[in-house]
Design a protein around this motif. Structure first.
Motif, short mmCIF file in Angstrom:
data_model
loop_
_atom_site.label_atom_id
_atom_site.label_comp_id
_atom_site.label_asym_id
_atom_site.label_seq_id
_atom_site.Cartn_x
_atom_site.Cartn_y
_atom_site.Cartn_z
N GLN A 92 12.60 -12.69 65.69
CA GLN A 92 11.64 -11.70 65.22
C GLN A 92 12.13 -11.04 63.94
O GLN A 92 11.37 -10.84 62.99
N ALA A 93 13.44 -10.72 63.90
CA ALA A 93 14.01 -10.11 62.69
C ALA A 93 13.90 -11.08 61.51
O ALA A 93 13.54 -10.68 60.39
N LEU A 94 14.18 -12.35 61.74
CA LEU A 94 14.07 -13.34 60.66
C LEU A 94 12.61 -13.52 60.23
O LEU A 94 12.34 -13.67 59.02
N ASP A 95 11.69 -13.52 61.19
CA ASP A 95 10.26 -13.62 60.84
C ASP A 95 9.83 -12.44 59.99
O ASP A 95 9.09 -12.61 59.00
N ASP A 96 10.29 -11.23 60.33
CA ASP A 96 9.96 -10.05 59.54
C ASP A 96 10.52 -10.16 58.14
O ASP A 96 9.85 -9.83 57.14
N LYS A 97 11.76 -10.66 58.04
CA LYS A 97 12.39 -10.81 56.72
C LYS A 97 11.65 -11.85 55.88
O LYS A 97 11.42 -11.66 54.69
N ALA A 99 8.49 -12.69 56.19
CA ALA A 99 7.20 -12.10 55.80
C ALA A 99 7.39 -11.16 54.61
O ALA A 99 6.59 -11.16 53.66
N LYS A 100 8.44 -10.34 54.64
CA LYS A 100 8.73 -9.42 53.53
C LYS A 100 9.01 -10.18 52.25
O LYS A 100 8.49 -9.85 51.18
N LEU A 101 9.86 -11.21 52.35
CA LEU A 101 10.20 -12.02 51.17
C LEU A 101 8.96 -12.74 50.63
O LEU A 101 8.79 -12.87 49.41
N THR A 102 8.11 -13.22 51.54
CA THR A 102 6.89 -13.90 51.10
C THR A 102 5.98 -12.93 50.34
O THR A 102 5.41 -13.29 49.30
N THR A 103 5.88 -11.70 50.84
CA THR A 103 5.06 -10.70 50.16
C THR A 103 5.65 -10.37 48.79
O THR A 103 4.93 -10.32 47.78
N GLU A 104 6.98 -10.17 48.74
CA GLU A 104 7.64 -9.89 47.46
C GLU A 104 7.52 -11.07 46.51
O GLU A 104 7.31 -10.91 45.31
N GLN A 105 7.65 -12.27 47.08
CA GLN A 105 7.58 -13.47 46.25
C GLN A 105 6.19 -13.60 45.65
O GLN A 105 6.04 -14.08 44.53
N GLY A 106 5.17 -13.19 46.42
CA GLY A 106 3.80 -13.25 45.87
C GLY A 106 3.69 -12.41 44.62
O GLY A 106 3.07 -12.82 43.62
N GLY A 107 4.31 -11.22 44.64
CA GLY A 107 4.32 -10.36 43.44
C GLY A 107 5.10 -11.00 42.31
O GLY A 107 4.68 -11.00 41.15
N TYR A 108 6.26 -11.57 42.62
CA TYR A 108 7.06 -12.24 41.60
C TYR A 108 6.35 -13.46 41.05
O TYR A 108 6.43 -13.77 39.86
N GLN A 109 5.67 -14.15 41.95
CA GLN A 109 4.94 -15.36 41.53
C GLN A 109 3.84 -15.00 40.53
O GLN A 109 3.68 -15.69 39.53
N SER A 110 3.14 -13.92 40.83
CA SER A 110 2.07 -13.53 39.88
C SER A 110 2.67 -13.05 38.56
O SER A 110 2.14 -13.34 37.48
#
Length: 127
Positions: A92-97, A99-110
């Motif tokens: 669960q902790a890794l899934d949360d991490k 998800a957080k990285l994916t959200t941050e990566q979306g911002g970096y990707q844009s």
């Protein structure tokens, strides 16, 4: 003497001394027979006692085996539950991490895409 009084054949007419000698000889035979019977009786009692002890030992061993199997099974079940819970928490902790990285990566990707677009625009200006 009683046999002579009852006129048992073979004892009738025998003197007391003769009967006494016969009784003395018979006493040895009676003692040997009773000794053999006592040996047989004690041996059979000892065998019975040994069999009872053996059965008690077998029952005790089976009871210990049953208890050990139950403890082992329950310990395994509890251990499995604890391990599953701990692994579940880590997952669960890794899934949360992730998800957080994916959200941050979306911002970096844009941001990266904007930078590439800007670079393309600059390259077009230079030519």
């Amino acid at each position: 003497m009683q046999g002579r009084k009852f006129k048992i054949p073979g004892l009738k007419g025998r003197w007391e001394t003769t009967l006494g000698k016969w009784a003395g000889k018979a006493a040895v035979v009676v003692q040997v027979v009773t000794a053999l019977y006592d040996l047989y009786k004690s041996n059979s009692e000892e065998k019975a006692e040994n069999e009872r002890n053996r059965n008690a030992s077998i029952q005790l061993y089976q009871a210990v085996e049953d208890v050990c199997a139950t403890v082992k099974r329950e310990y395994g079940n509890i251990s499995e539950q604890v391990i599953t819970q701990m692994i579940g928490l880590r997952i669960q902790a890794l899934d949360d991490k992730i998800a957080k990285l994916t959200t941050e990566q979306g911002g970096y990707q844009s941001d990266y895409q904007s930078l590439l677009d800007s670079q393309t625009d600059l390259e077009q200006i230079n030519y």
